[in-house]
Design a protein around this motif. Structure first.
Motif, short mmCIF file in Angstrom:
data_model
loop_
_atom_site.label_atom_id
_atom_site.label_comp_id
_atom_site.label_asym_id
_atom_site.label_seq_id
_atom_site.Cartn_x
_atom_site.Cartn_y
_atom_site.Cartn_z
N VAL A 120 38.43 70.15 69.27
CA VAL A 120 38.41 68.79 69.81
C VAL A 120 39.84 68.32 70.05
N ALA A 121 40.72 68.56 69.09
CA ALA A 121 42.12 68.15 69.22
C ALA A 121 42.77 68.82 70.42
N GLU A 122 42.48 70.08 70.66
CA GLU A 122 43.08 70.81 71.78
C GLU A 122 42.50 70.37 73.11
N SER A 123 41.29 69.84 73.10
CA SER A 123 40.67 69.43 74.36
C SER A 123 41.32 68.18 74.95
N PHE A 124 42.03 67.42 74.13
CA PHE A 124 42.75 66.24 74.62
C PHE A 124 44.23 66.57 74.62
N ALA A 125 44.82 66.65 75.79
CA ALA A 125 46.20 67.12 75.91
C ALA A 125 47.23 66.00 76.01
N ASP A 126 46.81 64.75 76.02
CA ASP A 126 47.75 63.67 76.29
C ASP A 126 47.96 62.75 75.09
N TRP A 127 48.15 63.34 73.92
CA TRP A 127 48.35 62.55 72.71
C TRP A 127 49.59 61.66 72.79
N ASP A 128 50.66 62.17 73.39
CA ASP A 128 51.90 61.37 73.50
C ASP A 128 51.66 60.12 74.34
N TRP A 129 50.92 60.28 75.43
CA TRP A 129 50.61 59.13 76.28
C TRP A 129 49.81 58.10 75.50
N LEU A 130 48.76 58.57 74.80
CA LEU A 130 47.90 57.66 74.05
C LEU A 130 48.68 56.94 72.95
N ALA A 131 49.49 57.68 72.21
CA ALA A 131 50.27 57.09 71.13
C ALA A 131 51.34 56.13 71.65
N GLY A 132 51.74 56.29 72.89
CA GLY A 132 52.78 55.45 73.46
C GLY A 132 52.29 54.18 74.13
N LEU A 133 50.99 53.95 74.13
CA LEU A 133 50.46 52.74 74.76
C LEU A 133 50.92 51.50 74.01
N GLU A 134 51.16 50.45 74.76
CA GLU A 134 51.58 49.18 74.18
C GLU A 134 50.37 48.26 74.07
N VAL A 135 50.17 47.67 72.90
CA VAL A 135 49.08 46.72 72.69
C VAL A 135 49.56 45.35 73.14
N ARG A 136 48.76 44.71 73.97
CA ARG A 136 49.10 43.38 74.45
C ARG A 136 47.95 42.43 74.16
N LEU A 137 48.28 41.19 73.87
CA LEU A 137 47.28 40.16 73.61
C LEU A 137 47.22 39.22 74.81
N HIS A 138 46.01 38.86 75.18
CA HIS A 138 45.80 37.96 76.32
C HIS A 138 44.98 36.78 75.81
N PRO A 139 45.55 35.58 75.84
CA PRO A 139 44.86 34.43 75.24
C PRO A 139 43.53 34.09 75.91
N ASP A 140 43.38 34.36 77.18
CA ASP A 140 42.14 34.06 77.91
C ASP A 140 41.65 35.31 78.62
N LEU A 141 41.46 36.38 77.86
CA LEU A 141 41.13 37.67 78.46
C LEU A 141 39.86 37.61 79.30
N ARG A 142 39.99 38.07 80.53
CA ARG A 142 38.85 38.24 81.43
C ARG A 142 39.05 39.57 82.15
N ILE A 143 37.94 40.24 82.45
CA ILE A 143 38.04 41.46 83.23
C ILE A 143 37.18 41.31 84.47
N GLY A 144 37.57 41.99 85.54
CA GLY A 144 36.79 42.01 86.76
C GLY A 144 36.18 43.39 86.94
N LEU A 145 34.92 43.40 87.32
CA LEU A 145 34.21 44.65 87.57
C LEU A 145 33.83 44.74 89.04
N GLU A 146 34.09 45.87 89.63
CA GLU A 146 33.70 46.11 91.01
C GLU A 146 32.40 46.91 91.02
N PRO A 147 31.48 46.58 91.91
CA PRO A 147 30.26 47.39 92.02
C PRO A 147 30.60 48.85 92.25
#
Length: 123
Positions: free
Chosen positions: A79-106
């Motif tokens: 399982v560990a070998e099947s995901f090759a982008d650990w550095d990318w994942l670990a490097g993500l920045e967590v951000r807080l959004h006070p009024d979080l909304r998401i838009g979905l496209e059909p």
């Protein structure tokens, strides 16, 4: 809808067809029933520039990713070998959004013609 939290929030604002089970079995009926599939893969944060970086949560997330990778390397190496982008994942920045909304496209499509765009906004 393939995400329980998004489905719950969306159901408070729009009528959702939730037949249960795997909805792919009904794909041929979508047009006839005027059902528009929504997928969180194409979700976009609305007003993303209002999100504020959170250093402590980013560090916690980094440690969690490193810990997960270590655990999988020891206990589930395939399982560990099947995901090759650990550095990318670990490097993500967590951000807080006070009024979080998401838009979905059909159908997860990113359309450029806004006059025909149908959107679902979630809070």
């Amino acid at each position: 809808m393939d995400h329980v939290g998004v489905e719950r929030s969306l159901a408070e604002r729009l009528p959702l067809w939730t037949p249960g089970g795997d909805t792919r079995q009904f794909t041929s009926l979508f047009g006839l029933l005027r059902v528009t599939p929504l997928d969180v893969v194409g979700a976009q944060v609305i007003d993303a520039h209002h999100a504020v970086p959170d250093r402590a949560l980013t560090e916690d997330f980094h440690r969690a990713v490193v810990g997960l990778q270590d655990l999988l390397v020891r206990d589930e190496p395939e399982v560990a070998e099947s995901f090759a982008d650990w550095d990318w994942l670990a490097g993500l920045e967590v951000r807080l959004h006070p009024d979080l909304r998401i838009g979905l496209e059909p159908d997860g499509a990113a359309r450029t013609d806004r006059s025909r765009r149908r959107r679902a906004h979630l809070v």
